[in-house]
Write an enzyme that holds these catalytic residues in place. Structure first.
Site, short mmCIF file in Angstrom:
data_model
loop_
_atom_site.label_atom_id
_atom_site.label_comp_id
_atom_site.label_asym_id
_atom_site.label_seq_id
_atom_site.Cartn_x
_atom_site.Cartn_y
_atom_site.Cartn_z
CG HIS A 1 50.97 21.27 -5.61
ND1 HIS A 1 52.18 21.39 -5.80
CD2 HIS A 1 50.04 21.48 -4.55
CE1 HIS A 1 51.66 22.77 -5.18
NE2 HIS A 1 50.51 22.85 -4.18
CG HIS B 1 55.09 23.02 -0.69
ND1 HIS B 1 54.04 22.15 0.23
CD2 HIS B 1 55.25 23.40 -2.18
CE1 HIS B 1 54.01 22.00 -1.25
NE2 HIS B 1 54.48 22.40 -2.35
CB CYS C 1 62.09 20.53 2.23
SG CYS C 1 63.11 20.35 0.98
CG HIS D 1 55.02 27.49 -5.01
ND1 HIS D 1 55.36 27.45 -3.90
CD2 HIS D 1 54.41 26.44 -6.17
CE1 HIS D 1 55.30 25.73 -4.65
NE2 HIS D 1 54.71 25.83 -5.52
CD GLU E 1 60.45 26.81 -2.35
OE1 GLU E 1 61.69 26.98 -1.82
OE2 GLU E 1 60.06 25.69 -3.04
CB CYS F 1 66.15 21.65 -4.24
SG CYS F 1 66.55 20.54 -4.53
CB SER G 1 52.43 19.55 -9.70
OG SER G 1 54.08 19.28 -9.66
CB SER G 2 54.79 25.14 -9.36
OG SER G 2 56.22 25.46 -9.74
CB SER H 1 54.35 16.74 -6.27
OG SER H 1 53.83 17.44 -7.74
#
Length: 291
Positions: free
Chosen positions: A42, A76, A98, A130, A132, A199, A227-228, A271
């Site tokens: 992002h 994601h 990931c 989102h 992910e 994470c 970007s979240s 990101s």
């Protein structure tokens, strides 16, 4: 007094993003056409850089029409139907999901398939829509409930058992508040199990970015608007330093802000590429030299 400009060493791409970009660069170096399902990260500047190297970004609709091609799946992760489409359409998948996300997908899938509690609800604390989260919800045939904040936890059916997970890049503090609320309000006959699946590489950024932001007069937080993780970390900067400003390129720098600051910090999201923070730091130094 000389003004100081510092880049936060703890900012920049997380492991998952670095891995996805390396895979894309390796494939592109070999020649041939490579597609990426959704923006690889992002950050529009990094997407643009990879586009110049030949990476073609496509959406799910375009992916469904694609045949006999090579497609990179970004960090994601994707729901099971994406892999099914790839098999059907003879698409070679370069899987850059990931490892942290992959483990979480497997855990949620196992939870969904285990019939230990017939009326249990699988709840995911994350951002609706989102990438992910779509991949996580996909492990439950679309049945998982997504909540974005504590207020939404109050709307859950607390007479039924709950299994709570989290999107990997969400706030640990907010997750803990949701856990406490459900613990206190779940019905006596229902069970509640929660799994902190945030994470740690991302969670550790919060104390780091707070410390960095507090140590400077002025902060430029560099992040793509989509970007979240960027939104979350920028909010942390603002908490400790109200003179924090979100930008995604050197063009957005406001020179008037530089006048009253002796110490200027540049930091960013998981990101945000290091080269972009360096570019912005350089632009700040050049503007200071002109004054």
């Amino acid at each position: 007094m000389t003004k100081k400009v510092e880049i936060d060493e703890g900012s920049g791409f997380c492991f998952g993003v670095v891995n996805a970009i390396h895979k894309a660069e390796e494939e592109l170096a070999n020649g041939g056409t490579l597609y990426c399902l959704g923006d690889i990260v992002h950050n529009s500047r990094e997407v643009e850089r990879l586009k110049e190297l030949g990476l073609i970004t496509i959406n799910h609709e375009e992916f469904n029409r694609l045949h006999n091609a090579k497609v990179l799946l970004r960090a994601h992760g994707e729901p099971p139907e994406t892999y099914a489409t790839a098999r059907k359409n003879n698409i070679e998948i370069i899987d850059a999901t990931c490892p942290v996300v992959l483990r979480l997908q497997k855990r949620i899938k196992q939870e969904y398939n285990v019939e230990d509690c017939p009326d249990k609800q699988i709840v995911i604390y994350g951002k609706n829509g989102h990438a992910e989260v779509l991949g996580l919800v996909g492990q439950t045939d679309g049945k998982a409930i997504v909540i974005e904040k504590l207020e939404e936890a109050r709307q859950l059916d607390l007479s039924r058992s709950i299994r709570l997970y989290s999107q990997t890049t969400k706030s640990l503090d907010e997750f803990k508040k949701i856990v406490e609320y459900i613990k206190e309000h779940i019905a006596p006959g229902a069970t509640f199990e929660y799994y902190d699946t945030i994470c740690r590489q991302v969670a550790s950024r919060i104390p780091n970015v707070r410390k960095f932001a507090a140590s400077h007069d002025l902060i430029f937080f560099v992040s793509g608007k989509k970007s979240s993780n960027g939104k979350m970390l920028f909010a942390e900067c603002l908490k400790v330093n109200p003179n924090s400003h979100l930008i995604d390129s050197a063009e957005e720098l406001d020179s008037t802000l530089l006048e009253h600051a002796q110490s200027i910090g540049v930091c960013g999201a998981t990101s945000t590429p290091k080269w972009l923070m360096e570019e912005i730091s350089q632009a700040i130094s050049e503007r200071l030299a002109q004054k």
